[in-house]
Design an enzyme around this catalytic site. Structure first.
Site, PDB file in Angstrom:
ATOM      1  N   CYS A 117       0.444 -15.187  -1.857  1.00 35.79           N
ATOM      2  CA  CYS A 117       0.377 -16.448  -2.589  1.00 35.79           C
ATOM      3  C   CYS A 117      -1.031 -17.030  -2.448  1.00 35.79           C
ATOM      4  O   CYS A 117      -1.576 -17.085  -1.350  1.00 35.79           O
ATOM      5  CB  CYS A 117       1.376 -17.505  -2.133  1.00 35.79           C
ATOM      6  SG  CYS A 117       3.086 -17.027  -2.350  1.00 35.79           S
ATOM      7  N   ARG A 167      -3.787 -12.330  -4.438  1.00 34.11           N
ATOM      8  CA  ARG A 167      -2.898 -12.698  -3.334  1.00 34.11           C
ATOM      9  C   ARG A 167      -1.435 -12.757  -3.755  1.00 34.11           C
ATOM     10  O   ARG A 167      -0.542 -12.875  -2.914  1.00 34.11           O
ATOM     11  CB  ARG A 167      -3.313 -14.059  -2.767  1.00 34.11           C
ATOM     12  CG  ARG A 167      -4.714 -14.095  -2.230  1.00 34.11           C
ATOM     13  CD  ARG A 167      -5.002 -15.450  -1.653  1.00 34.11           C
ATOM     14  NE  ARG A 167      -4.158 -15.725  -0.520  1.00 34.11           N
ATOM     15  CZ  ARG A 167      -4.417 -15.349   0.729  1.00 34.11           C
ATOM     16  NH1 ARG A 167      -5.530 -14.697   0.988  1.00 34.11           N
ATOM     17  NH2 ARG A 167      -3.593 -15.626   1.690  1.00 34.11           N
ATOM     18  N   TRP A 213       3.646 -14.902  -4.937  1.00 31.46           N
ATOM     19  CA  TRP A 213       4.259 -13.618  -4.597  1.00 31.46           C
ATOM     20  C   TRP A 213       5.644 -13.984  -4.079  1.00 31.46           C
ATOM     21  O   TRP A 213       5.784 -14.551  -3.001  1.00 31.46           O
ATOM     22  CB  TRP A 213       3.446 -12.903  -3.525  1.00 31.46           C
ATOM     23  CG  TRP A 213       3.939 -11.517  -3.243  1.00 31.46           C
ATOM     24  CD1 TRP A 213       3.636 -10.376  -3.930  1.00 31.46           C
ATOM     25  CD2 TRP A 213       4.811 -11.102  -2.179  1.00 31.46           C
ATOM     26  NE1 TRP A 213       4.273  -9.290  -3.367  1.00 31.46           N
ATOM     27  CE2 TRP A 213       5.004  -9.709  -2.295  1.00 31.46           C
ATOM     28  CE3 TRP A 213       5.474 -11.771  -1.148  1.00 31.46           C
ATOM     29  CZ2 TRP A 213       5.813  -8.981  -1.427  1.00 31.46           C
ATOM     30  CZ3 TRP A 213       6.280 -11.048  -0.284  1.00 31.46           C
ATOM     31  CH2 TRP A 213       6.432  -9.663  -0.440  1.00 31.46           C
ATOM     32  N   ASN A 239       2.534 -21.580   0.749  1.00 33.83           N
ATOM     33  CA  ASN A 239       2.415 -20.139   1.020  1.00 33.83           C
ATOM     34  C   ASN A 239       3.060 -19.889   2.368  1.00 33.83           C
ATOM     35  O   ASN A 239       2.766 -20.594   3.327  1.00 33.83           O
ATOM     36  CB  ASN A 239       0.926 -19.765   1.054  1.00 33.83           C
ATOM     37  CG  ASN A 239       0.692 -18.348   1.541  1.00 33.83           C
ATOM     38  OD1 ASN A 239       1.585 -17.492   1.484  1.00 33.83           O
ATOM     39  ND2 ASN A 239      -0.520 -18.085   2.021  1.00 33.83           N
ATOM     40  N   GLY A 240       3.960 -18.906   2.447  1.00 33.67           N
ATOM     41  CA  GLY A 240       4.634 -18.626   3.719  1.00 33.67           C
ATOM     42  C   GLY A 240       6.137 -18.718   3.551  1.00 33.67           C
ATOM     43  O   GLY A 240       6.648 -18.637   2.431  1.00 33.67           O
ATOM     44  N   GLU A 249      -1.900   7.896   4.912  1.00 34.69           N
ATOM     45  CA  GLU A 249      -2.668   6.892   4.170  1.00 34.69           C
ATOM     46  C   GLU A 249      -2.799   7.303   2.697  1.00 34.69           C
ATOM     47  O   GLU A 249      -2.708   6.459   1.794  1.00 34.69           O
ATOM     48  CB  GLU A 249      -4.053   6.682   4.815  1.00 34.69           C
ATOM     49  CG  GLU A 249      -5.127   6.036   3.972  1.00 34.69           C
ATOM     50  CD  GLU A 249      -4.758   4.690   3.354  1.00 34.69           C
ATOM     51  OE1 GLU A 249      -3.716   4.119   3.690  1.00 34.69           O
ATOM     52  OE2 GLU A 249      -5.511   4.243   2.475  1.00 34.69           O
ATOM     53  N   LYS A 297      -1.850   5.188  -0.756  1.00 35.77           N
ATOM     54  CA  LYS A 297      -2.739   4.959  -1.902  1.00 35.77           C
ATOM     55  C   LYS A 297      -2.044   5.369  -3.196  1.00 35.77           C
ATOM     56  O   LYS A 297      -2.065   4.653  -4.179  1.00 35.77           O
ATOM     57  CB  LYS A 297      -4.048   5.751  -1.776  1.00 35.77           C
ATOM     58  CG  LYS A 297      -5.123   5.218  -0.870  1.00 35.77           C
ATOM     59  CD  LYS A 297      -5.760   3.920  -1.245  1.00 35.77           C
ATOM     60  CE  LYS A 297      -5.016   2.733  -0.718  1.00 35.77           C
ATOM     61  NZ  LYS A 297      -5.055   2.429   0.692  1.00 35.77           N
ATOM     62  N   GLU A 356       1.123   3.042  -4.065  1.00 35.09           N
ATOM     63  CA  GLU A 356       0.955   1.650  -4.462  1.00 35.09           C
ATOM     64  C   GLU A 356       0.312   1.476  -5.834  1.00 35.09           C
ATOM     65  O   GLU A 356       0.624   0.517  -6.522  1.00 35.09           O
ATOM     66  CB  GLU A 356       0.266   0.801  -3.383  1.00 35.09           C
ATOM     67  CG  GLU A 356      -1.161   1.109  -3.100  1.00 35.09           C
ATOM     68  CD  GLU A 356      -1.721   0.285  -1.924  1.00 35.09           C
ATOM     69  OE1 GLU A 356      -1.251  -0.812  -1.641  1.00 35.09           O
ATOM     70  OE2 GLU A 356      -2.675   0.783  -1.293  1.00 35.09           O
ATOM     71  N   HIS A 392      10.581  21.617   9.220  1.00 27.29           N
ATOM     72  CA  HIS A 392      11.716  21.066   9.976  1.00 27.29           C
ATOM     73  C   HIS A 392      12.596  20.174   9.098  1.00 27.29           C
ATOM     74  O   HIS A 392      13.426  19.437   9.619  1.00 27.29           O
ATOM     75  CB  HIS A 392      11.201  20.280  11.187  1.00 27.29           C
ATOM     76  CG  HIS A 392      10.418  21.131  12.141  1.00 27.29           C
ATOM     77  ND1 HIS A 392      11.011  22.105  12.919  1.00 27.29           N
ATOM     78  CD2 HIS A 392       9.092  21.202  12.413  1.00 27.29           C
ATOM     79  CE1 HIS A 392      10.083  22.716  13.646  1.00 27.29           C
ATOM     80  NE2 HIS A 392       8.898  22.190  13.343  1.00 27.29           N
ATOM     81  N   LYS A 448      -2.338  -8.708  -1.899  1.00 28.88           N
ATOM     82  CA  LYS A 448      -3.426  -8.198  -1.070  1.00 28.88           C
ATOM     83  C   LYS A 448      -3.251  -8.536   0.401  1.00 28.88           C
ATOM     84  O   LYS A 448      -3.418  -7.698   1.271  1.00 28.88           O
ATOM     85  CB  LYS A 448      -4.751  -8.778  -1.590  1.00 28.88           C
ATOM     86  CG  LYS A 448      -5.978  -8.343  -0.795  1.00 28.88           C
ATOM     87  CD  LYS A 448      -6.254  -6.876  -0.992  1.00 28.88           C
ATOM     88  CE  LYS A 448      -7.467  -6.402  -0.226  1.00 28.88           C
ATOM     89  NZ  LYS A 448      -7.442  -4.932  -0.078  1.00 28.88           N
TER      90      LYS A 448
HETATM   91  O1  M6R Z   1      -5.590  -7.064   5.589  1.00 28.38           O
HETATM   92  P1  M6R Z   1      -5.001  -5.952   6.392  1.00 28.38           P
HETATM   93  O2  M6R Z   1      -5.908  -4.798   6.562  1.00 28.38           O
HETATM   94  O3  M6R Z   1      -4.452  -6.428   7.712  1.00 28.38           O
HETATM   95  O4  M6R Z   1      -3.755  -5.472   5.537  1.00 28.38           O
HETATM   96  C1  M6R Z   1      -2.827  -4.554   6.040  1.00 28.38           C
HETATM   97  C2  M6R Z   1      -2.011  -3.941   4.937  1.00 28.38           C
HETATM   98  O5  M6R Z   1      -1.255  -4.921   4.284  1.00 28.38           O
HETATM   99  C3  M6R Z   1      -2.886  -3.215   3.915  1.00 28.38           C
HETATM  100  O6  M6R Z   1      -3.658  -2.232   4.526  1.00 28.38           O
HETATM  101  C4  M6R Z   1      -2.016  -2.560   2.827  1.00 28.38           C
HETATM  102  O7  M6R Z   1      -1.269  -1.523   3.354  1.00 28.38           O
HETATM  103  C5  M6R Z   1      -2.917  -2.103   1.674  1.00 28.38           C
HETATM  104  N1  M6R Z   1      -2.442  -2.636   0.431  1.00 28.38           N
HETATM  105  C6  M6R Z   1      -2.984  -0.645   1.508  1.00 28.38           C
HETATM  106  O8  M6R Z   1      -3.856  -0.255   0.516  1.00 28.38           O
END
Ligand code: M6R
Length: 592
Positions: free
Chosen positions: A2, A28, A76, A102-103, A470, A474, A477, A493, A587
């Site tokens: 948010c 956000r 959000w 926000n929260g 990781e 990518k 998402e 396994h 984000k």
């Molecule tokens: O701001 P941060 O690095 O603490 O955020 C952590 C995760 O929310 C962030 O890495 C998220 O997984 C990304 N969208 C991945 O690309």
């Protein structure tokens, strides 16, 4: 999670200013948005819409009301679906109090029931609306008192802003979610969840810490402790963010811009202040147990860190995801060390881990991009990434910078700091092989070939196992293709049952001691019909597609990741999704 932005100042186009700033915070949260502006005479005009604020055409023309005080919110969704009713701002029963939030107010149901019993009627399903009603209940005591009483009644993490009809004043408070006050030379005041919202007006800021509130009246910001009501002196900080860094310029998307920026950002990380690296090394060497903490991508970086410290420094460090940290409280002491990894420095789960660690007296190092974030301010030592604003939801440049800093630390702990730095400098020198139009075109062709796949599997071993995890994040998402990362040896396994004719499988195969093993794992996949995409310095007969990467030893996690970032981006474009604002995500995840 948010975006919040408010303006109080001499310009009578407050609503338009808020609208423009809100667009810069859209990363956000982008389910819905809304703005409240106070007109002359004290009445509010409120606009609320479902969808992305950036997709509304000629919006500026809609927000032409003459007003000096306005606030907005880009949502959000947490409590309540994505509807116009649930979009912020929310109002009290009589509509005289307006709030954006926000929260999460964890006890909102109980508060709502009590308010309903007193005759209040609610218009939304959100937790946020209760706050406007709580203020309304106490207004006889004045706006400030009503606001602080409402803050004391709610539990959970929040950043909250409120306006009251007829008062040329804005009150804001935070407990857990970020809020920053900006002060411009013409007397204008801003409150925002993040700096880019007001960067074009000022670089002078004041941070709210937890359990603090601020009241903004014409040209003045007064800070108070939320519990005691005592005034607080705040330092005015000048930040060195550049406006253009927060814009995407000629690039179609922030994600591509940020991928391409890695040439500079990696160099900046490699040149991290040697004194900070030394201090961190001393803290690691002194600690009775070090735990790396992060969430999402940063959590995977933490996992790479565990391998780096083992392989380079022969040192054991623990890894915990922020959301799974609680059990660590059983072994933390005042001799423990936590290394938090984060782009935003505001991730709620990581912050909670740090709060737990602090309560045990543990020391904290943070490796963060936003130097003035809550995480940085909670830390005993901060190693800034200096990657500049990262706005695409998918983390790219911050990730490689975090990996570089961990590599520097692992080598420094091994007493081989110069060797580590040299390795990274050489690796960075090879980035042009990856960040050039020909390479991009090759990966675009690969994306075209696999864009209709149902599943994509990624395998890696040792340091490249977390890189496989990781990579899956990518791809998931931004392309919305089901992707999963595995340790190469684990597939047989169980997960190998998922492979069928043509399933794209990415094999991360650097020239390390595991090469033969990862290639034989790849063989096992090929024998079940997989389409093998090798990310490797050398081609191998079994690869159907080869994506070449330089051979860079212990820096391979950094360089191996870059073609996958490009592939994720190209898949998103080929599948016509928005890589900067993927569905269901935001984000900065400031809720638990
Ligand atoms: O701001 P941060 O690095 O603490 O955020 C952590 C995760 O929310 C962030 O890495 C998220 O997984 C990304 N969208 C991945 O690309």
């Amino acid at each position: 999670m948010c975006g919040i932005f408010a303006y109080l100042g001499p310009n009578e186009k407050a609503a338009e200013i808020v609208l423009k700033g809100l667009k810069k915070l859209e990363y956000r949260g982008y389910d819905s948005w809304g703005i409240a502006a106070q007109m002359e005479g004290g009445d509010f005009v409120i606009e609320k819409h479902v969808g992305k604020i950036s997709e509304v055409i000629n919006l500026e023309e809609k927000m032409t009301h003459s007003s000096h005080l306005a606030m907005g919110h880009s949502r959000w969704a947490t409590h309540g679906g994505v509807t116009q009713y649930n979009a912020h701002p929310h109002t009290s029963e009589d509509q005289d109090v307006v709030v954006v939030h926000n929260g999460i107010f964890e006890n909102y149901l109980e508060l709502k029931e009590a308010l309903i019993a007193k005759g209040h009627q609610f218009r939304s399903e959100t937790d946020s609306e209760v706050f406007a009603h709580l203020i309304e209940e106490e207004l006889e005591e004045g706006f400030e008192t009503a606001f602080t009483r409402a803050c004391k009644k709610v539990t959970g993490r929040f950043a909250i802003l409120a306006l009251h009809k007829g008062e040329n004043k804005l009150i804001a408070a935070r407990r857990g979610s970020p809020l920053i006050v900006g002060k411009a030379d013409d007397g204008a005041l801003f409150v925002a969840s993040d700096v880019p919202a007001f960067l074009e007006y000022t670089k002078k800021i004041q941070y709210l810490d937890d359990n603090q509130m601020v009241t903004l009246t014409e040209g003045r910001a007064h800070f108070y402790d939320l519990e005691t009501g005592s005034p607080i002196e705040k330092r005015l900080i000048s930040i060195d963010w550049k406006e253009e860094e927060a814009e995407k310029g000629a690039y179609a998307h922030f994600m591509l811009k940020e991928i391409m920026e890695q040439k500079e950002t990696l160099a900046r990380a490699i040149n991290a202040d040697p004194e900070l690296i030394q201090k961190a090394t001393a803290m690691i060497n002194k600690a009775y147990g070090t735990t790396l903490v992060g969430c999402g991508t940063a959590g995977k970086v933490a996992m790479v860190g565990e391998y780096l410290f083992a392989n380079v420094a022969k040192k054991h460090v623990n890894v915990k995801f922020g959301s799974e940290f609680k059990s660590a409280r059983h072994f933390l002491t005042d001799r423990s060390l936590i290394i938090a990894i984060s782009q935003s420095g505001e991730t709620a789960d990581t912050l909670e881990a740090l709060e737990i660690a602090k309560s045990k007296g543990a020391k904290i190092i943070s490796i963060v991009n936003v130097e003035t974030s809550t995480m940085a301010r909670m830390s005993d030592l901060v190693i800034p990434l200096k990657a500049g604003p990262e706005k695409a939801v998918a983390s790219t440049k911050a990730t490689t910078s975090q990996l570089a800093i961990l590599t520097l630390l692992a080598y420094a702990v091994a007493g081989r700091a110069n060797e580590g730095k040299q390795l990274l400098i050489e690796s960075e020198g090879k980035l042009n092989d990856l960040l050039n139009p020909r390479y991009e075109a090759h990966i675009e062709a690969v994306a075209d070939q696999i864009k209709d796949a149902q599943d994509i599997m990624i395998i890696g071993r040792d340091m490249n196992f977390p890189i496989a995890l990781e990579s899956a994040i990518k791809l998931q998402e931004v392309s919305y293709i089901h992707a999963e990362g595995f340790a190469g040896g684990e597939l047989k396994h169980g997960p190998i049952a998922l492979i069928s004719e043509g399933t794209p499988c990415i094999v991360i195969a650097p020239n390390d001691e595991y090469k033969a093993e990862i290639l034989s794992n790849a063989m096992e996949l090929k024998a079940r019909g997989a389409l093998l995409i090798g990310i490797s310095p050398d081609n191998a007969e079994i690869f159907d597609i080869w994506i070449k990467v330089p051979s860079v030893g212990n820096a391979s996690p950094i360089l191996d990741l870059i073609p996958i970032q490009i592939l994720a981006y190209k898949l998103a474009v080929a599948r016509q999704t928005n890589p900067d604002m993927p569905r269901n995500l935001a984000k900065s995840v400031t809720v638990k």
